[in-house]
Design a protein around this motif. Structure first.
Motif, PDB file in Angstrom:
ATOM      1  N   ARG A 221       0.816  -1.210   0.000  1.00  0.00           N
ATOM      2  CA  ARG A 221       0.000   0.000   0.000  1.00  0.00           C
ATOM      3  C   ARG A 221       0.849   1.259   0.000  1.00  0.00           C
ATOM      4  O   ARG A 221       2.058   1.204   0.250  1.00  0.00           O
ATOM      5  CB  ARG A 221      -0.986  -0.016   1.161  1.00  0.00           C
ATOM      6  CG  ARG A 221      -0.403  -0.279   2.512  1.00  0.00           C
ATOM      7  CD  ARG A 221      -1.471  -0.596   3.564  1.00  0.00           C
ATOM      8  NE  ARG A 221      -2.382   0.508   3.787  1.00  0.00           N
ATOM      9  CZ  ARG A 221      -3.647   0.554   3.375  1.00  0.00           C
ATOM     10  NH1 ARG A 221      -4.160  -0.460   2.721  1.00  0.00           N
ATOM     11  NH2 ARG A 221      -4.413   1.578   3.613  1.00  0.00           N
ATOM     12  N   GLU A 223       1.126   5.223   1.556  1.00  0.00           N
ATOM     13  CA  GLU A 223       0.662   6.030   2.683  1.00  0.00           C
ATOM     14  C   GLU A 223       1.263   7.431   2.564  1.00  0.00           C
ATOM     15  O   GLU A 223       2.387   7.594   2.105  1.00  0.00           O
ATOM     16  CB  GLU A 223       1.036   5.369   4.008  1.00  0.00           C
ATOM     17  CG  GLU A 223       0.243   4.078   4.213  1.00  0.00           C
ATOM     18  CD  GLU A 223       0.546   3.325   5.491  1.00  0.00           C
ATOM     19  OE1 GLU A 223      -0.231   2.434   5.840  1.00  0.00           O
ATOM     20  OE2 GLU A 223       1.572   3.613   6.130  1.00  0.00           O
ATOM     21  N   GLY A 272       4.932   0.216   0.359  1.00  0.00           N
ATOM     22  CA  GLY A 272       5.586  -1.022   0.747  1.00  0.00           C
ATOM     23  C   GLY A 272       4.661  -2.032   1.362  1.00  0.00           C
ATOM     24  O   GLY A 272       3.464  -1.816   1.512  1.00  0.00           O
ATOM     25  N   PHE A 273       5.259  -3.156   1.759  1.00  0.00           N
ATOM     26  CA  PHE A 273       4.544  -4.243   2.424  1.00  0.00           C
ATOM     27  C   PHE A 273       4.738  -4.208   3.934  1.00  0.00           C
ATOM     28  O   PHE A 273       4.000  -4.806   4.674  1.00  0.00           O
ATOM     29  CB  PHE A 273       5.086  -5.602   1.957  1.00  0.00           C
ATOM     30  CG  PHE A 273       4.786  -5.945   0.538  1.00  0.00           C
ATOM     31  CD1 PHE A 273       5.741  -5.771  -0.451  1.00  0.00           C
ATOM     32  CD2 PHE A 273       3.567  -6.461   0.185  1.00  0.00           C
ATOM     33  CE1 PHE A 273       5.473  -6.106  -1.765  1.00  0.00           C
ATOM     34  CE2 PHE A 273       3.279  -6.805  -1.127  1.00  0.00           C
ATOM     35  CZ  PHE A 273       4.237  -6.629  -2.105  1.00  0.00           C
ATOM     36  N   SER A 278       3.748   1.041   8.736  1.00  0.00           N
ATOM     37  CA  SER A 278       2.432   1.532   9.141  1.00  0.00           C
ATOM     38  C   SER A 278       2.438   1.998  10.585  1.00  0.00           C
ATOM     39  O   SER A 278       1.724   2.922  10.944  1.00  0.00           O
ATOM     40  CB  SER A 278       1.393   0.428   8.976  1.00  0.00           C
ATOM     41  OG  SER A 278       1.290   0.091   7.627  1.00  0.00           O
ATOM     42  N   LYS A 279       3.263   1.329  11.407  1.00  0.00           N
ATOM     43  CA  LYS A 279       3.314   1.737  12.820  1.00  0.00           C
ATOM     44  C   LYS A 279       3.869   3.144  12.926  1.00  0.00           C
ATOM     45  O   LYS A 279       3.362   3.980  13.659  1.00  0.00           O
ATOM     46  CB  LYS A 279       4.231   0.793  13.605  1.00  0.00           C
ATOM     47  CG  LYS A 279       3.579  -0.493  14.054  1.00  0.00           C
ATOM     48  CD  LYS A 279       4.552  -1.286  14.911  1.00  0.00           C
ATOM     49  CE  LYS A 279       4.019  -2.697  15.100  1.00  0.00           C
ATOM     50  NZ  LYS A 279       5.027  -3.588  15.675  1.00  0.00           N
ATOM     51  N   ARG A 282       1.385   5.531  11.717  1.00  0.00           N
ATOM     52  CA  ARG A 282       0.203   5.679  12.557  1.00  0.00           C
ATOM     53  C   ARG A 282       0.435   6.715  13.642  1.00  0.00           C
ATOM     54  O   ARG A 282      -0.502   7.263  14.195  1.00  0.00           O
ATOM     55  CB  ARG A 282      -0.151   4.336  13.209  1.00  0.00           C
ATOM     56  CG  ARG A 282      -1.170   3.546  12.417  1.00  0.00           C
ATOM     57  CD  ARG A 282      -1.556   2.296  13.151  1.00  0.00           C
ATOM     58  NE  ARG A 282      -0.638   1.216  12.808  1.00  0.00           N
ATOM     59  CZ  ARG A 282      -0.366   0.204  13.628  1.00  0.00           C
ATOM     60  NH1 ARG A 282      -0.877   0.140  14.816  1.00  0.00           N
ATOM     61  NH2 ARG A 282       0.449  -0.746  13.247  1.00  0.00           N
TER      62      ARG A 282
END
Lengths: 289, 55
Positions: A221, A223, A272-273, A278-279, A282
């Motif tokens: 995805r 971000e 990326g994967f 994501s952390k 976030r």
């Protein structure tokens, strides 16, 4: 040459490496034809090694039309071909459209030809879902005919044109009015590709329509960091599918070419994967995706 | 059609997607084994007349 372009060319060649056709004038008959290429690559192409996923899905639905004797074969081939497409979608989303599909490459190249450039009306984007539903699912199921393949410009370009030039050993069947109708569609689509960016991906491609449904949930995805984004708009300017990247980075329209990431001077766009990515992201406030 | 939960649930969603990937892979593999692959192979071995515009 940019890395993405190199990969697109490599995939186009890898999908069509059967140069033995030039000597034998027979298409590849080996077991690789049982595998589906992840992008749209017509298996009528005399050099094709793999099968087209959309052609294979239509074949699966058309088997149902033949009656109960074929039901089991139809069911398993549909699960197989549908499973391949869903698997790729869930892992990469539309990354294939941006980096692998030969038709994406052709569109990228044709759009570089100097000509007036026309924006695509937003409402036309729904056409690909209608194409998918009616020409790939419903009509093959009801009639047993591969309706999308009959109209697909990729089939004309990759199949019909090379076969006209390099006639098969079995001889070329007599061409009728429908062939010229298909060539007309191809000509119109090629002109459209020069005038508009990625029109086939955005309005007609049923495979892109399927992959796009998974963009929002795929393991790969994009971000956008709200803190780092300066609002310069470069990402929107370079986007070949004309989406508002900072508001909707994982839009079903996004072909994940990563031109926006390349253009972003502040490093606000990541892809990326990796879940740890994501952390980190976030922690910062971001635009909803 | 699909909804991604915000922030703290993103990792949970990813685990669910990984499980779904595994399920789809197993289904695809079994379908291929039970005849899906041979059906697509037979289809791919013939020149697609629809694709080249021969009716």
């Amino acid at each position: 040459m940019p890395k993405r372009r190199l990969l697109q060319f490599a995939c186009a060649i890898a999908a069509n490496p059967w140069v033995f056709y030039l000597k034998t004038r027979k298409i590849y008959q080996g077991h690789a034809k049982g595998l589906c290429f992840p992008g749209l690559n017509c298996y009528a192409c005399p050099f094709a090694l793999l099968s087209c996923p959309i052609g294979s899905i239509q074949h699966s639905f058309s088997l149902f039309h033949r009656g109960l004797d074929f039901f089991q074969k139809a069911f398993y081939s549909l699960i197989y071909t549908g499973g391949v497409v869903i698997l790729i979608g869930m892992i990469t989303g539309r990354l294939v459209c941006g980096w692998v599909c030969p038709i994406g490459l052709i569109q990228d190249i044709l759009h570089k030809i100097p000509a007036p450039k026309i924006r695509l009306p937003e409402k036309m984007k729904v056409l690909k879902y209608l194409t998918l539903t009616f020409l790939v699912f419903i009509l093959p199921l009801l009639t047993g005919v591969h309706w999308f393949s009959r109209l697909c410009p990729a089939g004309s370009l990759q199949g019909a044109v090379p076969l006209l030039i390099f006639k098969p050993a079995s001889g070329m069947p007599r061409l009728g009015p429908f062939f010229w109708f298909k060539i007309s569609i191809l000509a119109l689509v090629v002109i459209w590709m020069i005038l508009t960016s990625r029109p086939f991906c955005r309005t007609l491609c049923p495979l892109g329509a399927i992959y796009g449904l998974f963009n929002g949930i795929s393991l790969y995805r994009l971000e956008v960091s709200r803190e780092k984004c300066t609002g310069c708009g470069k990402c929107v300017t370079v986007c070949p599918v004309e989406i508002n990247v900072k508001d909707n980075a994982n839009s079903p329209e996004c072909v994940r070419c990563l031109e926006c990431k390349k253009a972003c001077d502040s490093g606000a766009i990541k892809s990326g994967f990796n879940p740890t990515f994501s952390k980190e992201y976030r922690k910062s406030k971001r635009y909803s995706s | 059609m699909f909804e991604i939960k915000e922030d703290n649930d993103l990792l949970t969603n990813r685990k669910m997607i990984l499980v779904a990937v595994l399920v789809v892979f197993i289904a695809m593999f079994l379908a291929a084994f039970f005849g899906g692959f041979s059906s697509i192979l037979a289809n791919g071995r013939t020149i697609c007349l629809d694709c080249i515009g021969i009716l």
